[in-house]
Design a protein around this motif. Structure first.
Motif, PDB file in Angstrom:
ATOM      1  N   SER A 146      40.324  38.167  31.450  1.00 43.77           N
ATOM      2  CA  SER A 146      41.518  37.772  30.702  1.00 43.77           C
ATOM      3  C   SER A 146      42.611  37.200  31.607  1.00 43.77           C
ATOM      4  N   TRP A 147      42.499  37.410  32.916  1.00 43.41           N
ATOM      5  CA  TRP A 147      43.422  36.811  33.882  1.00 43.41           C
ATOM      6  C   TRP A 147      43.084  35.327  34.007  1.00 43.41           C
ATOM      7  N   THR A 148      44.101  34.481  33.957  1.00 39.45           N
ATOM      8  CA  THR A 148      43.875  33.037  33.972  1.00 39.45           C
ATOM      9  C   THR A 148      44.456  32.412  35.234  1.00 39.45           C
ATOM     10  N   PRO A 149      43.618  32.020  36.172  1.00 37.38           N
ATOM     11  CA  PRO A 149      44.126  31.370  37.386  1.00 37.38           C
ATOM     12  C   PRO A 149      44.602  29.951  37.098  1.00 37.38           C
ATOM     13  N   ASN A 150      45.536  29.471  37.906  1.00 41.87           N
ATOM     14  CA  ASN A 150      45.997  28.085  37.764  1.00 41.87           C
ATOM     15  C   ASN A 150      46.012  27.344  39.100  1.00 41.87           C
ATOM     16  N   CYS A 151      45.367  27.943  40.088  1.00 43.45           N
ATOM     17  CA  CYS A 151      45.293  27.327  41.411  1.00 43.45           C
ATOM     18  C   CYS A 151      43.938  27.670  42.020  1.00 43.45           C
ATOM     19  N   PHE A 152      43.174  26.640  42.371  1.00 48.22           N
ATOM     20  CA  PHE A 152      41.844  26.824  42.949  1.00 48.22           C
ATOM     21  C   PHE A 152      41.805  26.145  44.311  1.00 48.22           C
ATOM     22  N   VAL A 153      41.339  26.876  45.314  1.00 41.59           N
ATOM     23  CA  VAL A 153      41.290  26.338  46.673  1.00 41.59           C
ATOM     24  C   VAL A 153      39.833  26.211  47.095  1.00 41.59           C
ATOM     25  N   SER A 154      39.415  24.993  47.370  1.00 42.04           N
ATOM     26  CA  SER A 154      38.056  24.747  47.857  1.00 42.04           C
ATOM     27  C   SER A 154      37.945  25.224  49.300  1.00 42.04           C
ATOM     28  N   LEU A 155      36.907  26.007  49.579  1.00 40.71           N
ATOM     29  CA  LEU A 155      36.778  26.601  50.910  1.00 40.71           C
ATOM     30  C   LEU A 155      35.938  25.763  51.870  1.00 40.71           C
ATOM     31  N   GLY A 156      35.037  24.960  51.347  1.00 47.23           N
ATOM     32  CA  GLY A 156      34.234  24.107  52.224  1.00 47.23           C
ATOM     33  C   GLY A 156      33.539  24.916  53.314  1.00 47.23           C
ATOM     34  N   ASP A 157      33.653  24.457  54.549  1.00 49.85           N
ATOM     35  CA  ASP A 157      32.994  25.124  55.674  1.00 49.85           C
ATOM     36  C   ASP A 157      33.591  26.493  55.978  1.00 49.85           C
ATOM     37  N   ASN A 189      33.424  28.638  40.209  1.00 51.56           N
ATOM     38  CA  ASN A 189      34.081  28.296  38.951  1.00 51.56           C
ATOM     39  C   ASN A 189      33.405  27.041  38.415  1.00 51.56           C
ATOM     40  N   PHE A 190      32.992  27.063  37.159  1.00 53.07           N
ATOM     41  CA  PHE A 190      32.202  25.953  36.619  1.00 53.07           C
ATOM     42  C   PHE A 190      32.914  24.614  36.756  1.00 53.07           C
ATOM     43  N   GLN A 191      34.181  24.561  36.340  1.00 51.15           N
ATOM     44  CA  GLN A 191      34.904  23.295  36.403  1.00 51.15           C
ATOM     45  C   GLN A 191      35.044  22.803  37.849  1.00 51.15           C
ATOM     46  N   CYS A 192      35.254  23.737  38.761  1.00 54.80           N
ATOM     47  CA  CYS A 192      35.376  23.350  40.167  1.00 54.80           C
ATOM     48  C   CYS A 192      34.042  22.842  40.706  1.00 54.80           C
ATOM     49  N   MET A 193      32.959  23.510  40.336  1.00 56.37           N
ATOM     50  CA  MET A 193      31.638  23.062  40.761  1.00 56.37           C
ATOM     51  C   MET A 193      31.329  21.672  40.217  1.00 56.37           C
ATOM     52  N   LYS A 194      31.680  21.467  38.949  1.00 59.99           N
ATOM     53  CA  LYS A 194      31.426  20.173  38.304  1.00 59.99           C
ATOM     54  C   LYS A 194      32.168  19.043  39.007  1.00 59.99           C
ATOM     55  N   LYS A 195      33.317  19.388  39.585  1.00 61.92           N
ATOM     56  CA  LYS A 195      34.141  18.387  40.267  1.00 61.92           C
ATOM     57  C   LYS A 195      33.853  18.304  41.760  1.00 61.92           C
ATOM     58  N   GLY A 196      32.804  19.018  42.191  1.00 59.37           N
ATOM     59  CA  GLY A 196      32.371  18.906  43.576  1.00 59.37           C
ATOM     60  C   GLY A 196      33.159  19.731  44.567  1.00 59.37           C
ATOM     61  N   LEU A 197      33.893  20.761  44.108  1.00 60.56           N
ATOM     62  CA  LEU A 197      34.719  21.551  45.015  1.00 60.56           C
ATOM     63  C   LEU A 197      33.948  22.675  45.704  1.00 60.56           C
ATOM     64  N   GLY A 198      32.749  22.991  45.209  1.00 64.89           N
ATOM     65  CA  GLY A 198      31.958  24.030  45.844  1.00 64.89           C
ATOM     66  C   GLY A 198      32.562  25.411  45.673  1.00 64.89           C
TER      67      GLY A 198
END
Length: 210
Positions: A146-157, A189-198
């Motif tokens: 139920s917690w809704t994040p609004n900031c996603f940080v791609s970690l890469g390497d 996160n599905f949306q992040c994965m779909k956008k290539g953020l890993g």
């Protein structure tokens, strides 16, 4: 790079491994922001592994990171519930916030299945009642959907480096949330994965001041 343009951040970690599991990636990635990581206890009230060894695991984890933009701070209590809310606020204000020039407080969320995480989340607002401190919540392994994040940080390497850090928590390593499958799921996160953020870390910006 700086995290959300902040110079200095105070991280409130209810227990050893909370900050490392939840947000070590941004410390590794945003090396122009300094993170003071305040661990408030030696473990959970119902956790038989609670002892000074848990603090040493935190030190070992960060020594593996080779990061230089952090300071480890440890509270005086064994358990979070050793102090009431007003006592924690006074303790943190007097010992850590005064004259430290923080821009931001990071903490757990009120939407959490661990009652001590919920308790610590209530400290952020009173700690920022006078000083213009931004408040940012981080996702923990017990954060509810139920917690809704609004900031996603791609970690890469940095993801690999974070996983190496977490191996330092030998007292927790056999718990379900330390398996590779669960760790990978936590950082997905599905949306992040779909956008290539890993692999990502998830945050919620509550208030921010520029």
């Amino acid at each position: 790079m700086k995290f959300l343009n902040h110079d200095k951040v105070l991280v409130l970690a209810p227990h050893p491994d909370d900050a490392e599991y939840s947000m070590a990636g941004i410390v590794l990635k945003f090396n122009e922001t300094h993170f003071d990581i305040l661990c408030l206890s030696k473990g959970g009230g119902c956790d038989p592994t609670t002892n000074e060894r848990r603090h040493q695991e935190v030190r070992t984890a960060w020594s593996r990171s080779r990061a230089k933009n952090y300071t480890l701070l440890f509270g005086e209590n064994d358990y979070v519930n050793d102090r009431k809310i007003d006592e924690w606020v006074q303790y943190i204000e007097c010992n850590f916030i005064q004259n430290k020039s923080y821009n931001c407080i990071m903490t757990t969320s009120e939407y959490d299945s661990h009652h001590e995480h919920v308790f610590v989340s209530t400290l952020a607002a009173p700690l920022s009642r006078i000083t213009p401190l931004s408040i940012v919540q981080y996702r923990s392994p017990s954060t509810l959907e139920s917690w809704t994040p609004n900031c996603f940080v791609s970690l890469g390497d940095y993801y690999g480096a974070k996983m190496e850090m977490l191996q330092a928590f030998q007292s927790q390593i056999n718990k379900p949330y330390f398996t590779k499958l669960v760790l990978d799921g936590f950082h997905t996160n599905f949306q992040c994965m779909k956008k290539g953020l890993g692999f990502i870390e998830s945050y919620k910006i509550i208030t921010t001041y520029e």
